[in-house]
Scaffold this motif. Structure first.
Motif, short mmCIF file in Angstrom:
data_model
loop_
_atom_site.label_atom_id
_atom_site.label_comp_id
_atom_site.label_asym_id
_atom_site.label_seq_id
_atom_site.Cartn_x
_atom_site.Cartn_y
_atom_site.Cartn_z
N CYS A 52 -6.27 0.51 5.38
CA CYS A 52 -6.57 1.95 5.44
C CYS A 52 -7.65 2.37 4.44
N CYS A 110 0.84 -1.19 0.00
CA CYS A 110 0.00 0.00 0.00
C CYS A 110 0.88 1.24 0.00
N CYS A 140 -6.87 -1.31 -0.22
CA CYS A 140 -6.15 -1.73 0.98
C CYS A 140 -7.16 -1.98 2.10
N ASN A 200 -0.13 4.15 0.82
CA ASN A 200 -0.55 5.06 1.90
C ASN A 200 -0.01 4.60 3.25
N CYS A 201 -0.22 3.32 3.58
CA CYS A 201 0.14 2.87 4.93
C CYS A 201 1.28 1.85 4.92
ZN LIG Z 1 -3.17 0.98 3.21
#
Ligand SMILES: [Zn+2]
Length: 67
Positions: free
Chosen positions: A46, A30, A43, A32-33
């Protein structure tokens, strides 16, 4: 209707079936996270995919921790 002239031996059948196998699902990270997620899927950690949020994940249930 076409019909097979000869029966295939069990060895021949087994040789063909050596190609029947499962492969592990493709996994990416991911952006983002940083969690691992399935490719081309949102994901689960998140809720991000393709640079935007698609859902807000609920906080972990306490019943799942107790069980
Ligand atoms: Zn994520």
């Amino acid at each position: 209707m076409p019909l097979p002239k000869r029966r295939h031996s069990s060895t021949r059948q087994a040789k063909r079936r050596t190609h029947y196998k499962l492969d592990a699902p493709s996994v990416s990270t991911c952006t983002n996270c940083g969690e691992t997620r399935r490719s081309y899927q949102i994901c689960a950690n998140c809720g991000y995919y393709s640079g935007r949020i698609w859902f807000t994940p609920k906080p972990a249930k306490e019943t799942a921790e107790a069980a």
